[in-house]
Design an enzyme around this catalytic site. Sequence first.
Site, PDB file in Angstrom:
ATOM      1  N   ARG A  17       0.870  -1.123  -0.198  1.00 42.42           N
ATOM      2  CA  ARG A  17      -0.027   0.224   0.449  1.00 42.42           C
ATOM      3  C   ARG A  17       0.739   1.493  -0.277  1.00 42.42           C
ATOM      4  O   ARG A  17       1.154   1.679  -0.727  1.00 42.42           O
ATOM      5  CB  ARG A  17      -0.878  -0.147   1.320  1.00 42.42           C
ATOM      6  CG  ARG A  17      -2.327   0.599   1.058  1.00 42.42           C
ATOM      7  CD  ARG A  17      -2.039   2.553   1.473  1.00 42.42           C
ATOM      8  NE  ARG A  17      -1.178   2.307   2.908  1.00 42.42           N
ATOM      9  CZ  ARG A  17      -0.556   3.564   2.676  1.00 42.42           C
ATOM     10  NH1 ARG A  17      -0.590   4.570   2.096  1.00 42.42           N
ATOM     11  NH2 ARG A  17      -0.142   3.558   4.309  1.00 42.42           N
ATOM     12  N   ASP A  18       1.785   1.342   1.076  1.00 40.25           N
ATOM     13  CA  ASP A  18       2.198   2.337   1.117  1.00 40.25           C
ATOM     14  C   ASP A  18       3.454   2.470   0.268  1.00 40.25           C
ATOM     15  O   ASP A  18       4.046   3.887  -0.340  1.00 40.25           O
ATOM     16  CB  ASP A  18       2.134   2.840   3.086  1.00 40.25           C
ATOM     17  CG  ASP A  18       3.864   4.335   3.067  1.00 40.25           C
ATOM     18  OD1 ASP A  18       3.629   5.301   2.794  1.00 40.25           O
ATOM     19  OD2 ASP A  18       4.759   4.321   4.320  1.00 40.25           O
ATOM     20  N   HIS A  60       6.814   4.053  12.933  1.00 38.06           N
ATOM     21  CA  HIS A  60       7.078   3.961  11.143  1.00 38.06           C
ATOM     22  C   HIS A  60       7.653   4.677  11.152  1.00 38.06           C
ATOM     23  O   HIS A  60       7.809   6.319  10.799  1.00 38.06           O
ATOM     24  CB  HIS A  60       5.528   4.527  10.188  1.00 38.06           C
ATOM     25  CG  HIS A  60       5.064   4.276   9.276  1.00 38.06           C
ATOM     26  ND1 HIS A  60       4.340   3.863   8.764  1.00 38.06           N
ATOM     27  CD2 HIS A  60       6.194   4.557   7.732  1.00 38.06           C
ATOM     28  CE1 HIS A  60       4.540   3.431   7.329  1.00 38.06           C
ATOM     29  NE2 HIS A  60       5.813   4.369   7.281  1.00 38.06           N
ATOM     30  N   HIS A  83      10.868   6.329   8.577  1.00 34.32           N
ATOM     31  CA  HIS A  83      11.621   6.635   6.614  1.00 34.32           C
ATOM     32  C   HIS A  83      13.109   6.803   7.376  1.00 34.32           C
ATOM     33  O   HIS A  83      13.792   7.596   8.049  1.00 34.32           O
ATOM     34  CB  HIS A  83      11.152   8.303   6.322  1.00 34.32           C
ATOM     35  CG  HIS A  83       9.321   8.189   5.941  1.00 34.32           C
ATOM     36  ND1 HIS A  83       8.714   8.208   5.282  1.00 34.32           N
ATOM     37  CD2 HIS A  83       8.443   7.211   5.820  1.00 34.32           C
ATOM     38  CE1 HIS A  83       8.213   7.649   4.431  1.00 34.32           C
ATOM     39  NE2 HIS A  83       7.470   6.854   4.812  1.00 34.32           N
ATOM     40  N   CYS A  86      10.162   8.906  -0.502  1.00 37.94           N
ATOM     41  CA  CYS A  86       9.646  10.334   0.287  1.00 37.94           C
ATOM     42  C   CYS A  86       9.318  11.427  -0.247  1.00 37.94           C
ATOM     43  O   CYS A  86      10.013  12.139  -1.350  1.00 37.94           O
ATOM     44  CB  CYS A  86      10.856  11.364   1.829  1.00 37.94           C
ATOM     45  SG  CYS A  86      10.540  12.666   2.298  1.00 37.94           S
ATOM     46  N   ASN A 129      10.856   4.579   2.670  1.00 42.29           N
ATOM     47  CA  ASN A 129      10.660   3.644   4.346  1.00 42.29           C
ATOM     48  C   ASN A 129      11.413   2.649   4.526  1.00 42.29           C
ATOM     49  O   ASN A 129      12.467   2.500   4.202  1.00 42.29           O
ATOM     50  CB  ASN A 129       9.151   2.296   3.926  1.00 42.29           C
ATOM     51  CG  ASN A 129       7.803   3.262   4.064  1.00 42.29           C
ATOM     52  OD1 ASN A 129       7.917   4.232   4.880  1.00 42.29           O
ATOM     53  ND2 ASN A 129       7.144   3.095   3.289  1.00 42.29           N
TER      54      ASN A 129
END
Length: 325
Positions: free
Chosen positions: A41-42, A233, A235, A266, A275
Amino acid sequence: MAAMRKALPRRLVGLASLRAVSTSSMGTLPKRVKIVEVGPRDGLQNEKNIVSTPVKIKLIDMLSEAGLSVIETTSFVSPKWVPQMGDHTEVLKGIQKFPGINYPVLTPNLKGFEAAVAAGAKEVVIFGAASELFTKKNINCSIEESFQRFDAILKAAQSANISVRGYVSCALGCPYEGKISPAKVAEVTKKFYSMGCYEISLGDTIGVGTPGIMKDMLSAVMQEVPLAALAVHCHDTYGQALANTLMALQMGVSVVDSSVAGLGGCPYAQGASGNLATEDLVYMLEGLGIHTGVNLQKLLEAGNFICQALNRKTSSKVAQATCKL
């Protein structure tokens, strides 16, 4: 791929030695960590070229086979806004549902929630932020107004016995406001929890956080929300994702989001890493003797599959290293 299979055992032989190293000076680490895989998804949502539905389904099935217990599958958002997620229903219905694995989906509004439930979703995800300006620019409302929108989803979810996970973006910094007060992150997280989110993931949206900033933020949030309800979460924009994650683990957090092959750049720093790569996270956790339930070899194969499909190099340092041997 064949070369990678042969190289992996030799490359990872040092894990036994790493586990033997005392971590007493690092504080108490969790014995088990739940990894929330966000790649499908992300990781894929901002890909310019549409990834075919069969490829998405195969990726998710491979991640399931690798032992990941939570795989964020797709987003029930309008294809007009996120074309990559236009096949959300087909993906959710097409994947193999492995016993004991959760397949949450993003639902930005009540319409998306209803469509997700109709497609068989058992868990949904909602996104908020600790930055007023970020919220205004992204969904054209204030933080308080965003919670009014979420309220309808949470009430519908409760009636349908659907679990809801919350995200707090900009927990360690904002592309528009810069530094974010830990107290503000705590306030937004507490609101999510009080409204019914069973778990809230605190996101370093632009990857500017450092272990010190992570510590200060979590210290504030943990005064308002039970530790068991928190996730991080991170990055890797500034190369701090693993360091920040380790700090969170030292503070007792035992749920970590990551993305296979480090998928997901990003959007606020062109060319920067996105990520945290799931492969790198699993390698670190295994080195610390922390149980994940993930088969690293199968995870590497899933990462290799999607990178070949996207015609790009992996962002995972572990995958890069094992493929060079």
